[in-house]
Design an enzyme around this catalytic site. Structure first.
Site, PDB file in Angstrom:
ATOM      1  N   GLY A 251      -6.555 -10.930  -8.227  1.00 18.75           N
ATOM      2  CA  GLY A 251      -6.961  -9.969  -7.207  1.00 18.75           C
ATOM      3  C   GLY A 251      -6.137  -8.692  -7.142  1.00 18.75           C
ATOM      4  O   GLY A 251      -6.388  -7.846  -6.272  1.00 18.75           O
TER       5      GLY A 251
ATOM      6  N   ARG B  11     -16.836 -24.649   2.423  1.00 14.96           N
ATOM      7  CA  ARG B  11     -16.512 -25.877   3.149  1.00 14.96           C
ATOM      8  C   ARG B  11     -17.340 -25.950   4.442  1.00 14.96           C
ATOM      9  O   ARG B  11     -17.965 -26.951   4.733  1.00 14.96           O
ATOM     10  CB  ARG B  11     -15.000 -25.833   3.447  1.00 14.96           C
ATOM     11  CG  ARG B  11     -14.428 -27.019   4.123  1.00 14.96           C
ATOM     12  CD  ARG B  11     -12.930 -26.867   4.205  1.00 14.96           C
ATOM     13  NE  ARG B  11     -12.510 -25.654   4.957  1.00 14.96           N
ATOM     14  CZ  ARG B  11     -11.257 -25.285   5.121  1.00 14.96           C
ATOM     15  NH1 ARG B  11     -10.272 -25.999   4.584  1.00 14.96           N
ATOM     16  NH2 ARG B  11     -10.954 -24.202   5.808  1.00 14.96           N
ATOM     17  N   THR B  12     -17.379 -24.834   5.181  1.00 15.11           N
ATOM     18  CA  THR B  12     -18.200 -24.769   6.395  1.00 15.11           C
ATOM     19  C   THR B  12     -19.509 -24.085   6.004  1.00 15.11           C
ATOM     20  O   THR B  12     -19.564 -22.863   5.840  1.00 15.11           O
ATOM     21  CB  THR B  12     -17.482 -23.939   7.485  1.00 15.11           C
ATOM     22  OG1 THR B  12     -16.145 -24.421   7.599  1.00 15.11           O
ATOM     23  CG2 THR B  12     -18.184 -24.024   8.826  1.00 15.11           C
TER      24      THR B  12
ATOM     25  N   GLY C  50     -15.638 -16.088   4.022  1.00 24.73           N
ATOM     26  CA  GLY C  50     -14.934 -15.315   5.051  1.00 24.73           C
ATOM     27  C   GLY C  50     -15.187 -13.823   4.862  1.00 24.73           C
ATOM     28  O   GLY C  50     -16.193 -13.414   4.264  1.00 24.73           O
TER      29      GLY C  50
ATOM     30  N   SER D   3       0.805  -1.233   0.000  1.00 25.96           N
ATOM     31  CA  SER D   3       0.000   0.000   0.000  1.00 25.96           C
ATOM     32  C   SER D   3       0.841   1.289   0.000  1.00 25.96           C
ATOM     33  O   SER D   3       0.474   2.245  -0.694  1.00 25.96           O
ATOM     34  CB  SER D   3      -0.963   0.005   1.187  1.00 25.96           C
ATOM     35  OG  SER D   3      -1.902  -1.023   1.018  1.00 25.96           O
TER      36      SER D   3
ATOM     37  N   ASN E 145     -12.154  -0.814   6.584  1.00 25.04           N
ATOM     38  CA  ASN E 145     -10.732  -0.861   6.191  1.00 25.04           C
ATOM     39  C   ASN E 145     -10.169   0.521   5.899  1.00 25.04           C
ATOM     40  O   ASN E 145      -8.976   0.652   5.615  1.00 25.04           O
ATOM     41  CB  ASN E 145     -10.511  -1.800   5.002  1.00 25.04           C
ATOM     42  CG  ASN E 145     -10.940  -1.195   3.689  1.00 25.04           C
ATOM     43  OD1 ASN E 145     -11.782  -0.284   3.657  1.00 25.04           O
ATOM     44  ND2 ASN E 145     -10.376  -1.660   2.609  1.00 25.04           N
TER      45      ASN E 145
ATOM     46  N   ASP F 165     -13.240  -2.477   0.103  1.00 25.88           N
ATOM     47  CA  ASP F 165     -12.945  -3.758  -0.561  1.00 25.88           C
ATOM     48  C   ASP F 165     -13.981  -4.097  -1.645  1.00 25.88           C
ATOM     49  O   ASP F 165     -13.626  -4.544  -2.738  1.00 25.88           O
ATOM     50  CB  ASP F 165     -12.897  -4.901   0.464  1.00 25.88           C
ATOM     51  CG  ASP F 165     -11.638  -4.850   1.318  1.00 25.88           C
ATOM     52  OD1 ASP F 165     -10.614  -4.312   0.857  1.00 25.88           O
ATOM     53  OD2 ASP F 165     -11.677  -5.346   2.464  1.00 25.88           O
TER      54      ASP F 165
ATOM     55  N   GLY G 214     -16.156 -19.788  -0.866  1.00 24.54           N
ATOM     56  CA  GLY G 214     -15.618 -19.218   0.373  1.00 24.54           C
ATOM     57  C   GLY G 214     -16.638 -18.295   1.022  1.00 24.54           C
ATOM     58  O   GLY G 214     -17.518 -17.748   0.339  1.00 24.54           O
TER      59      GLY G 214
ATOM     60  N   LYS H  55      -9.907  -5.339  11.238  1.00 24.43           N
ATOM     61  CA  LYS H  55     -10.979  -4.713  10.449  1.00 24.43           C
ATOM     62  C   LYS H  55     -12.340  -4.739  11.156  1.00 24.43           C
ATOM     63  O   LYS H  55     -13.166  -3.867  10.915  1.00 24.43           O
ATOM     64  CB  LYS H  55     -11.118  -5.419   9.097  1.00 24.43           C
ATOM     65  CG  LYS H  55      -9.997  -5.131   8.114  1.00 24.43           C
ATOM     66  CD  LYS H  55     -10.370  -5.746   6.786  1.00 24.43           C
ATOM     67  CE  LYS H  55      -9.266  -5.747   5.794  1.00 24.43           C
ATOM     68  NZ  LYS H  55      -9.734  -6.178   4.476  1.00 24.43           N
TER      69      LYS H  55
END
Ligand code: ATR
Length: 295
Positions: A256, A161-162, A138, A26, A96, A111, A136, A75
């Site tokens: 990304g 997955r979870t 998260g 950054s 953020n 983001d 995902g 965050k």
């Protein structure tokens, strides 16, 4: 000997708090933009230990910082020290970027905007009416899911997955924005069908990120088709196994780096209220790509 006059008593201060911060790119981004635009502002990374967040935030306020970025692992926690949090950041559950004005702290999350700007820039299309699958559930997934709903995606399928974490993100989107989100676990057959029917597939997991370069975010190979846009929030390596396979199938692939770039640009715009032009952004992005690939 040359006198280094880059910093004076009038220089505006911005920076990053997090832990670790040693590898952040950054400062390269922000300090390059300031030099290019002739803006007298300096960006410094600051490592903050676990118990030091409150002191760090009040210190930055006392030191008259213009604003600061917040990264892992603060965050969420930083939110309790902010006076005004934007609606997007509240939904995303994370701040953020903070701007300090007249002693008040304003919190944003850049983001989602970083993702959407890089998607548009690099795919040449928008997210409106797209069927999107996200792998995902998260922090990155939550920010992107909120942005997808705000930008009018037709369907958002979260596969994780979870499975309970995927369900949580979908409830957030369906209850607060538009009822367009559905969730699946790895064993659900509908997960495969959603992947096949989607216009856009996004990996938001860390699976495949250096040094786990053989990692893949799904337990079996995905049947990509050439019409799909495939996005990976990972930028190191610049092409993950996931993106390599998608590219082999003829998909448009995006990593990304653009998201990282544009979340920083949006933060810069919030702090300075300067809107950066398209041409300048393209120029800085190509330099940024060279710099990050060589660090
Ligand atoms: P971030 O804030 O970067 O999104 P995070 O909040 O830790 O990071 O979320 C990581 C996501 O990547 C989670 O969805 C995680 O899956 P679980 O919820 O099941 O833990 C997913 N993830 C991490 N490693 C993974 C792997 N090897 N395979 C599949 N998913 C993985």
């Amino acid at each position: 000997m040359n006198i280094d006059s880059r910093v004076s008593g009038k220089t505006k201060l911005v920076g990053l708090i997090g832990n670790p911060v040693e590898h952040t790119v950054s400062p390269l981004l922000h300090n390059t933009i300031s030099s290019k635009l002739g803006i007298d502002m300096i960006y410094v990374p600051m490592k903050v230990e676990k118990d030091g967040l409150m002191d760090a935030v009040s210190g930055l306020k006392a030191l008259n910082f213009t604003g600061f970025n917040v990264t892992v692992p603060y965050k969420n926690e930083v939110m309790k020290f902010i006076d005004d949090i934007s609606k997007d950041a509240l939904l995303m559950g994370a701040v953020n970027t903070v701007k300090i004005m007249n002693g008040r702290l304003y919190g944003y999350n850049t983001d989602g905007e970083g993702f959407s700007r890089s998607f548009k820039e690099e795919s040449g299309t928008t997210l409106k009416d797209k069927k999107v699958v996200m792998l995902g559930a998260g922090g990155a997934a939550r920010a992107i899911a909120v942005k997808l709903a705000l930008e009018g995606a037709k369907k958002i399928t979260v596969i994780n997955r979870t499975v309970s974490k995927a369900e949580e993100i979908c409830q957030l989107v369906n209850n607060n924005l538009h009822p367009v989100a559905e969730h699946y676990g790895w064993d659900d057959v509908e997960a495969d069908v959603s992947l096949e029917e989607s216009d856009v597939i996004i990996n938001t997991t860390s699976s495949g990120m250096f040094p786990d370069v053989n990692g893949y975010p799904y337990p079996k190979p995905i049947n990509f088709s050439a019409r799909q846009i495939v996005y990976d929030v990972i930028y190191n390596p610049s092409k993950t196994r996931f993106l390599e396979e998608a590219e082999r199938c003829g998909c448009t692939v995006i990593n990304g780096l653009g998201m990282l770039f544009y979340q920083g640009i949006y933060a810069y715009e919030i702090w300075t209220e300067v809107k950066l032009g398209e041409e300048l952004l393209k120029d800085i992005f190509s330099q940024f790509r060279c710099i990050t690939e060589s660090t």
